[in-house]
Enzyme design. Structure first.
Site, PDB file in Angstrom:
ATOM      1  N   GLN A   1       3.612  -1.705   0.553  1.00  0.00           N
ATOM      2  CA  GLN A   1       3.396  -2.778  -0.422  1.00  0.00           C
ATOM      3  C   GLN A   1       2.936  -4.065   0.252  1.00  0.00           C
ATOM      4  OE1 GLN A   1       3.442  -2.199  -3.898  1.00  0.00           O
ATOM      5  NE2 GLN A   1       3.422  -0.218  -2.866  1.00  0.00           N
TER       6      GLN A   1
ATOM      7  N   ASP B   1       1.498   5.055  -7.280  1.00  0.00           N
ATOM      8  CA  ASP B   1       0.227   4.336  -7.317  1.00  0.00           C
ATOM      9  C   ASP B   1      -0.934   5.250  -7.665  1.00  0.00           C
ATOM     10  OD1 ASP B   1       1.233   1.846  -6.718  1.00  0.00           O
ATOM     11  OD2 ASP B   1       0.963   2.041  -4.564  1.00  0.00           O
TER      12      ASP B   1
END
Length: 445
Positions: A273, A376
């Site tokens: 991230q 994701d």
């Protein structure tokens, strides 16, 4: 800062019992000055509302360094981008689309009719938005996955018209990135606009009488999709004229872990991230000081090997990231609920039971083999999620984002008569006698 310095600043909450509000104020958090950004983008939004396409082109030249020849991407360019797409990337996109569609297909809403009394029904209809505007960013990273995450739930919901905006790229002659165009073509989205930032959001919301090709661009009913702080600010300015999904800020990951967690996994997920943005937040919450030390050792190995090392270091060492020490998993749950992370991983013993007790998170990833990166791209879940603690009152992008509930009320005369006394009594109590008269007249004439 020296390379030997710890990546994660430690906040020790052991033996401290703080309220949710106190925790919210104490925990690391990315700063997102939407108010300042709003002042900066207000002239752009107002200019687009007044001058339409010309204002968008001027803003693109100023902010993107390119004045696109076409705001509306020609169909031939969409087809060409798909034809030239790397087959491996196409296969990955197709797999992602199939998985998201599978999940979203189970989330459609059926019409629900309730007989309140004999002769009196209330039906809940679920009606899709007519026209929506989706935004796919094109800054530090090109995100065709965001095209998938925005388009698929809108299509499953039954949205009639989808227009997608993505920034023009100098290296591609003022067109959005070809992978973005290919993803649009793959999904059958043929209305694509080469515009980014606040000007794109304003154009989607206000529309334009002439997009520069002799055709109008109608405004939309809803704008969704991630973006930087200026996109967030523009969404705030057009909210009310159109609906928006959320004011999403920099990405976040929180990991609730105990001594059983694998430090190499934890470090890799924190890095994943941090790779997004220097403002990205990576937070570890644990009752195991030895895990913090082990994760630090892993970061010292994994960060230098990363492609975006400098960006990752800035994010991990920023005030928005860190490690939080707690007494036990119970206190850890209170901490992560107060934090309300966009992405929350549970890497503890009996992770599923712990995850079931979480109340505030955009999405929860359970166990050592459910990393955020899976969500994701290929879990089937949606990665457009609330940030900044807003998960306590809103959820991620989904089919229901594109649906509106409409109550349909149908009573016959006898059913209305049965409700007459209650309705007219309440009308009188509220000082609105005409409300009661509108019911009484059906029985007195």
């Amino acid at each position: 800062m020296s390379d030997a310095a710890p990546f994660l600043a430690v906040t020790d909450l052991r033996s401290r019992r703080l309220s949710s509000a106190e925790l919210h104020a104490t925990l690391p958090r990315a700063a997102l000055d939407v108010e300042a950004a709003t002042a900066a983008v207000r002239p752009v939004v107002e200019d687009v509302a007044a001058r339409g396409a010309a204002a968008v082109l001027d803003a693109s030249e100023r902010f993107d360094g390119i004045r696109p020849e076409h705001l509306r991407v020609p169909a031939a360019e969409l087809e060409r981008a798909l034809e030239e797409l790397d087959p491996q990337i196409r296969a990955a996109l197709e797999e992602s689309v199939a998985r998201v569609r599978r999940v979203d297909g189970a989330q459609t809403r059926a019409e629900e009719s309730v007989q309140v009394v004999p002769g009196g029904t209330v039906t809940q209809r679920w009606v899709p938005m007519r026209r929506v505007g989706l935004y796919a960013p094109g800054g530090r990273a090109v995100l065709p996955s965001s095209v998938v995450m925005n388009v698929v739930p809108a299509q499953v919901a039954g949205v009639e018209q989808i227009v997608l905006a993505s920034p023009p790229q100098k290296e591609f002659g003022g067109l959005p990135h070809p992978t973005i165009l290919a993803a649009c073509a793959l999904l059958g989205v043929d209305e694509v606009i080469a515009a980014g930032g606040a000007q794109a959001i304003a154009l989607l919301a206000h529309g334009a009488e002439d997009l520069g090709d002799g055709t109008p661009l109608p405004g939309v009913d809803l704008v969704t999709g991630p973006g930087n702080v200026y996109v967030v600010a523009a969404k705030r300015l057009v909210r009310g004229r159109v609906g928006i999904d959320a004011e999403a800020g920099p990405t976040e990951i929180a990991i609730l872990a105990d001594a059983a967690a694998d430090p190499s996994y934890v470090a890799a997920d924190l890095i994943s991230q941090a790779e997004h943005d220097p403002l990205a937040a990576s937070v570890l919450v644990t009752d195991a000081p030895e895990l913090v030390a082990a994760v630090e050792r892993e970061l010292a190995v994994q960060v230098p090997a990363a492609l975006h090392r400098e960006r990752i270091e800035e994010a991990l060492r920023g005030p928005q990231s860190g490690a939080v020490l707690v007494d036990d998993v119970e206190q850890g749950l209170a901490v992560v609920d107060a934090y309300g992370a966009e992405h929350l991983e549970i890497q503890t013993t009996d992770a599923a039971a712990v995850a079931a007790r979480v109340t505030n998170a955009g999405a929860v990833f359970v166990g050592p083999h459910s990393p955020v990166s899976l969500g994701d791209y290929a879990a089937g879940s949606n990665h457009v999620l609330p940030t900044g603690g807003t998960s306590r009152f809103t959820g991620g992008l989904a089919v229901q984002t594109f649906l509106r509930g409409i109550h349909v009320v149908e009573y016959d005369r006898e059913a209305l008569h049965g409700a007459r006394e209650a309705a007219t009594s309440l009308a009188a109590a509220e000082g609105l006698p005409a409300h009661g008269s509108a019911i009484d007249i059906r029985f007195t004439r």
